[in-house]
Design an enzyme around this catalytic site. Structure first.
Site, mmCIF file in Angstrom:
data_model
loop_
_atom_site.group_PDB
_atom_site.id
_atom_site.type_symbol
_atom_site.label_atom_id
_atom_site.label_comp_id
_atom_site.label_asym_id
_atom_site.label_seq_id
_atom_site.Cartn_x
_atom_site.Cartn_y
_atom_site.Cartn_z
ATOM 1 N N ASP A 13 0.840 -1.195 0.000
ATOM 2 C CA ASP A 13 0.000 0.000 0.000
ATOM 3 C C ASP A 13 0.875 1.246 0.000
ATOM 4 O O ASP A 13 2.028 1.232 0.434
ATOM 5 C CB ASP A 13 -0.943 0.007 1.200
ATOM 6 C CG ASP A 13 -0.210 -0.008 2.544
ATOM 7 O OD1 ASP A 13 0.724 -0.824 2.692
ATOM 8 O OD2 ASP A 13 -0.567 0.781 3.439
ATOM 9 N N GLU A 49 0.245 -1.030 5.917
ATOM 10 C CA GLU A 49 1.321 -0.492 6.754
ATOM 11 C C GLU A 49 1.222 1.011 6.933
ATOM 12 O O GLU A 49 1.536 1.545 8.003
ATOM 13 C CB GLU A 49 2.677 -0.859 6.134
ATOM 14 C CG GLU A 49 3.888 -0.555 7.022
ATOM 15 C CD GLU A 49 4.413 0.871 6.861
ATOM 16 O OE1 GLU A 49 5.228 1.299 7.705
ATOM 17 O OE2 GLU A 49 4.023 1.564 5.894
#
Length: 376
Positions: free
Chosen positions: A85, A146
């Site tokens: 991400d 994250e």
């Protein structure tokens, strides 16, 4: 064949990395993150890896776990842990397209951390193509969240790390090209002010503005920043109509500390801001937390191995503890030898100037290959 002799070529890596970068994958767009996981899954499957797609939860995308072929598969080995991400919303490519300018390649997420993930997969690709076998089995785990503190996959990372002897985290290299052997603690908070609505034109004095109260709290919170613990407000949402006194306002706060006791004190200071006694109610709740990771003997021994490999490649690899969380916080705090920020060199992460240094693609692929082929 020595790992330094593997035929890494930055020019050949760039087109593949470009495909990853142009598959935009912001954390809050689960479908976009899943498309990125598809690309990585295909490349790892082509290496003969056993692919497992783990469904997402909490509204986030899914994770990808790949176990590389090995005669001792299932025994403790090396975990390569990375996130797919990014902080860049879909459409960022319009303002930050993939482009090459001299020794720099630009694009959303190219430094944090698709570049590091890609060169790590390339290292495995070249190892297998050369007919080499790593002493230890290798597992790759790519996760989707994250950038927001890993709320949905922390247990997945920790459980996988517990099955392995070492953890490699190819987050971006430090500004001097060094790696990370410890990280500060990070806590997130949700802050809400609840006021009293009124018409802003003819009954302004009857209202109590949640936005005004939040503005005062933002100044108070950021003024709490000191040498050992920092506080910053990064998100605020409020208001629907300009002719209404706002009745609620929400914000998100990030706190970072070098030591756990400093973070604990910071958490207490934040939670003590809750106040229901006035005309505007202030509510503070704690969000996800990353623990302090302090380098132990196992991590420092892993660093020395990594540094010796870097010297063979031709550069000196420094190390330090760092701010900015990563999933290395979790694995390092568990006491599992972890080497973090061994990914590509570059600058501008989380900005519209995010880029990598192209010559670091070969350098860091060799470093990853060296670790895969050396650790026992």
């Amino acid at each position: 064949m020595n790992f330094k002799e593997l035929p890494f070529d930055a020019g050949q890596m760039l087109p593949g990395l470009r495909t990853w970068v142009e598959c935009e994958s912001p954390t809050f767009d689960a479908a976009a993150v899943n498309r990125m996981m598809d690309l990585a899954a295909y490349e790892l499957a082509a290496l003969g890896a056993e692919i497992e797609r783990i469904p997402g939860r909490m509204g986030f995308g899914g994770s990808l776990r790949a176990r590389l072929p090995h005669k001792n598969k299932g025994t403790p080995g090396i975990l390569l842990s990375g996130h797919m991400d990014t902080v860049h919303p879909v459409g960022t490519l319009q303002g930050l397209p993939f482009r090459v300018d001299g020794n720099k390649a630009y694009g959303p997420g190219i430094q944090d951390m698709k570049g590091g993930n890609y060169v790590s997969v390339e290292a495995l690709r070249q190892i297998l193509a050369a007919g080499l076998e790593t002493p230890l089995p290798v597992t790759v785990l790519f996760t989707p969240d994250e950038e927001v503190g890993t709320p949905s996959t922390r247990d997945l990372i920790e459980n996988e790390a517990a099955r392995n002897k070492y953890v490699m985290v190819p987050e971006p290299a430090r500004p001097d090209g060094g790696c990370v052997t410890g990280r500060y603690a990070i806590a997130r908070f949700n802050l809400k002010t609840v006021g009293r609505p009124s018409h802003a034109g003819w009954a302004l004095k009857d209202g109590r503005s949640a936005i005004a109260a939040m503005a005062r709290k933002v100044l108070e919170i950021e003024a709490m920043t000191g040498e050992d613990c920092t506080f910053s407000v990064g998100v605020i949402h409020a208001g629907q109509w300009v002719n209404c006194v706002s009745s609620s306002c929400a914000a998100e706060v990030l706190s970072m500390a070098k030591r756990q006791e400093d973070l604990d004190e910071g958490v207490k200071r934040m939670l003590d801001l809750s106040d229901a006694s006035g005309d505007v109610i202030v509510e503070v709740t704690r969000g996800v937390t990353r623990p302090v990771w302090e380098a132990d003997a196992g991590t420092l021994a892993l660093y020395e191995i990594t540094r010796s490999l870097a010297k063979e490649i031709g550069f000196d690899l420094t190390h330090a503890s760092a701010g900015g969380g990563s999933d290395g916080n979790f694995t390092g705090a568990m006491g599992i030898p972890t080497i973090d920020s061994i990914g590509v060199r570059g600058a501008g992460l989380h900005t519209l100037n995010e880029h990598i240094e192209i010559d670091s693609l070969t350098e860091r692929a060799k470093l990853a290959a060296g670790l895969f082929l050396t650790l026992t």
